[in-house]
Enzyme design. Structure first.
Site, PDB file in Angstrom:
ATOM      1  CE1 TYR A 165      12.997 -56.358 -32.963  1.00  0.00           C
ATOM      2  CE2 TYR A 165      11.939 -56.506 -30.819  1.00  0.00           C
ATOM      3  CZ  TYR A 165      12.412 -57.119 -31.964  1.00  0.00           C
ATOM      4  OH  TYR A 165      12.286 -58.481 -32.116  1.00  0.00           O
ATOM      5  CE  LYS A 169       9.654 -57.571 -34.354  1.00  0.00           C
ATOM      6  NZ  LYS A 169       9.526 -58.418 -35.551  1.00  0.00           N
TER       7      LYS A 169
HETATM    8  N1  LIG Z   1      15.859 -63.344 -31.471  1.00  0.00           N
HETATM    9  C1  LIG Z   1      15.002 -62.793 -30.645  1.00  0.00           C
HETATM   10  O1  LIG Z   1      15.282 -62.636 -29.449  1.00  0.00           O
HETATM   11  C2  LIG Z   1      13.636 -62.395 -31.113  1.00  0.00           C
HETATM   12  C3  LIG Z   1      12.623 -62.219 -30.160  1.00  0.00           C
HETATM   13  C4  LIG Z   1      11.364 -61.829 -30.570  1.00  0.00           C
HETATM   14  C5  LIG Z   1      11.112 -61.605 -31.910  1.00  0.00           C
HETATM   15  N2  LIG Z   1      12.097 -61.778 -32.819  1.00  0.00           N
HETATM   16  C6  LIG Z   1      11.773 -61.494 -34.213  1.00  0.00           C
HETATM   17  O2  LIG Z   1      11.954 -62.670 -34.971  1.00  0.00           O
HETATM   18  C7  LIG Z   1      12.305 -62.321 -36.309  1.00  0.00           C
HETATM   19  C8  LIG Z   1      13.562 -63.057 -36.705  1.00  0.00           C
HETATM   20  O3  LIG Z   1      14.626 -62.625 -35.880  1.00  0.00           O
HETATM   21  P1  LIG Z   1      15.915 -63.512 -35.622  1.00  0.00           P
HETATM   22  O4  LIG Z   1      16.161 -63.509 -34.185  1.00  0.00           O
HETATM   23  O5  LIG Z   1      15.746 -64.794 -36.350  1.00  0.00           O
HETATM   24  O6  LIG Z   1      17.019 -62.592 -36.303  1.00  0.00           O
HETATM   25  P2  LIG Z   1      18.212 -62.958 -37.306  1.00  0.00           P
HETATM   26  O7  LIG Z   1      19.039 -61.727 -37.371  1.00  0.00           O
HETATM   27  O8  LIG Z   1      18.844 -64.236 -36.919  1.00  0.00           O
HETATM   28  O9  LIG Z   1      17.435 -63.195 -38.681  1.00  0.00           O
HETATM   29  C9  LIG Z   1      16.783 -62.152 -39.361  1.00  0.00           C
HETATM   30  C10 LIG Z   1      16.898 -62.395 -40.853  1.00  0.00           C
HETATM   31  O10 LIG Z   1      16.204 -61.332 -41.518  1.00  0.00           O
HETATM   32  C11 LIG Z   1      16.996 -60.943 -42.635  1.00  0.00           C
HETATM   33  N3  LIG Z   1      16.709 -59.551 -43.000  1.00  0.00           N
HETATM   34  C12 LIG Z   1      17.064 -58.433 -42.323  1.00  0.00           C
HETATM   35  N4  LIG Z   1      16.680 -57.346 -43.004  1.00  0.00           N
HETATM   36  C13 LIG Z   1      16.057 -57.786 -44.125  1.00  0.00           C
HETATM   37  C14 LIG Z   1      15.431 -57.134 -45.221  1.00  0.00           C
HETATM   38  N5  LIG Z   1      15.389 -55.807 -45.315  1.00  0.00           N
HETATM   39  N6  LIG Z   1      14.892 -57.908 -46.195  1.00  0.00           N
HETATM   40  C15 LIG Z   1      14.963 -59.249 -46.125  1.00  0.00           C
HETATM   41  N7  LIG Z   1      15.542 -59.926 -45.127  1.00  0.00           N
HETATM   42  C16 LIG Z   1      16.072 -59.187 -44.129  1.00  0.00           C
HETATM   43  C17 LIG Z   1      18.442 -61.105 -42.177  1.00  0.00           C
HETATM   44  O11 LIG Z   1      19.330 -61.182 -43.274  1.00  0.00           O
HETATM   45  C18 LIG Z   1      18.345 -62.386 -41.369  1.00  0.00           C
HETATM   46  O12 LIG Z   1      18.585 -63.516 -42.175  1.00  0.00           O
HETATM   47  C19 LIG Z   1      12.465 -60.804 -36.327  1.00  0.00           C
HETATM   48  O13 LIG Z   1      11.286 -60.221 -36.813  1.00  0.00           O
HETATM   49  C20 LIG Z   1      12.674 -60.470 -34.866  1.00  0.00           C
HETATM   50  O14 LIG Z   1      12.285 -59.169 -34.575  1.00  0.00           O
HETATM   51  C21 LIG Z   1      13.359 -62.178 -32.454  1.00  0.00           C
END
Ligand SMILES: NC(=O)c1ccc[n+]([C@@H]2O[C@H](COP(=O)([O-])OP(=O)(O)OC[C@H]3O[C@@H](n4cnc5c(N)ncnc54)[C@H](O)[C@@H]3O)[C@@H](O)[C@H]2O)c1
Length: 261
Positions: A165, A169
């Site tokens: 991961y 990033k």
């Molecule tokens: N939640 C956290 O703590 C956090 C922190 C930093 C960064 N992020 C980043 O933010 C972004 C969103 O994460 P989140 O927390 O909203 O997660 P989440 O799991 O709530 O949402 C992610 C979405 O991406 C979709 N997805 C997954 N694989 C896919 C694919 N192959 N094609 C199309 N869609 C796909 C899923 O169906 C889901 O709707 C990610 O890139 C994550 O790495 C999240």
């Protein structure tokens, strides 16, 4: 001299936005907020049910959205998704790459599949959408905004089994800077947002199963709380608006102070 009226500085009214990962978490919050701010939104997700649900919610509340099902790691899917979005709204002014996953393991036990899947979705998927939408923006000649979802895990190391991961990033941040340089001449501004741990499906289950992980997250955040998706919405609006018209190649860290230590 009469000063320019700056009250529309943060407006994205009338813009066409494409948000990946719009079915859940940060992508969903950004898609809904963009629609509230008057943008037309293509809600892209691998989940039919979730992309349609967010789209329905936006349209029910007077917005204008289309649901597009797509696996961001497959270039054919990405090409088709961009075509459908252009068919619906005629242009893409703003691209937000929020689709992402995590697959945790200590490095010594991490399988090739875990490495490849995370890199394929988080890094390659982000590139594929940048490339496809970048081509459209270059051809259209009116510039554009690209916002890539990074993470504090791309800036500092994490101790929660995230080598894949964090690599993805860190890659997103490096790629964002390079695309910003390549496409500056086309007035395409490319930035990233790097949130700390945010209360979404991505980490909720893990925190339920392992309270010590939640403790670790909280101990790392000086503001003493996890982020909520709404905390990431303001930065995503800022970077899409005229207010950020001289900002490119930047990673906006939204982490409650995590990386200030
Ligand atoms: N939640 C956290 O703590 C956090 C922190 C930093 C960064 N992020 C980043 O933010 C972004 C969103 O994460 P989140 O927390 O909203 O997660 P989440 O799991 O709530 O949402 C992610 C979405 O991406 C979709 N997805 C997954 N694989 C896919 C694919 N192959 N094609 C199309 N869609 C796909 C899923 O169906 C889901 O709707 C990610 O890139 C994550 O790495 C999240």
């Amino acid at each position: 001299m009469v000063e320019k009226d700056l009250r529309g500085l943060f407006s994205i009214e009338g813009k066409a936005a494409l948000v990946t990962g719009a079915g859940s978490g940060l992508g969903r919050a950004i898609a809904v907020a963009y629609a509230q701010f008057g943008a037309r939104v293509s809600c892209v997700d691998i989940s039919v049910k979730d992309s349609e649900a967010v789209c329905d919610e936006i349209n029910k509340n007077g917005g204008d959205a289309v649901a597009i099902v797509c696996d961001v790691s497959r270039s054919e899917d990405v090409r088709r998704a961009v075509e459908v979005s252009l068919g619906a709204f005629g242009a893409i002014d703003i691209l937000v790459n929020s689709a992402g996953i995590g697959m945790r393991s200590t490095a010594e036990d991490m399988t090739d599949v875990m490495w490849d899947r995370v890199l394929d979705i988080n890094l390659k998927g982000t590139f594929l959408f940048c490339r496809e939408v970048g081509r459209h923006m270059i051809e259209r000649g009116e510039g554009g905004r690209i916002i890539n979802m990074a993470s504090v895990g791309g800036v500092v190391g994490l101790e929660t089994g995230n080598a894949n991961y964090c690599a993805s990033k860190g890659g997103v941040i490096a790629m964002t800077k390079t695309l910003a340089l390549e496409w500056a001449k086309h007035k395409i501004l490319v930035n990233a947002v790097a949130p700390s741990h945010t209360r979404t499906a991505l980490i909720e289950k893990l925190m339920e199963q392992k309270p010590e992980v939640k403790e670790y997250f909280l101990n790392n955040i000086p503001l003493g709380m996890l982020a909520e998706p709404v905390h990431i919405v303001g930065p995503a609006i800022f970077l899409a608006s005229e207010a950020a018209s001289f900002v490119t190649g930047h990673t906006l860290i939204v982490d409650g102070g995590h990386t200030a230590r």
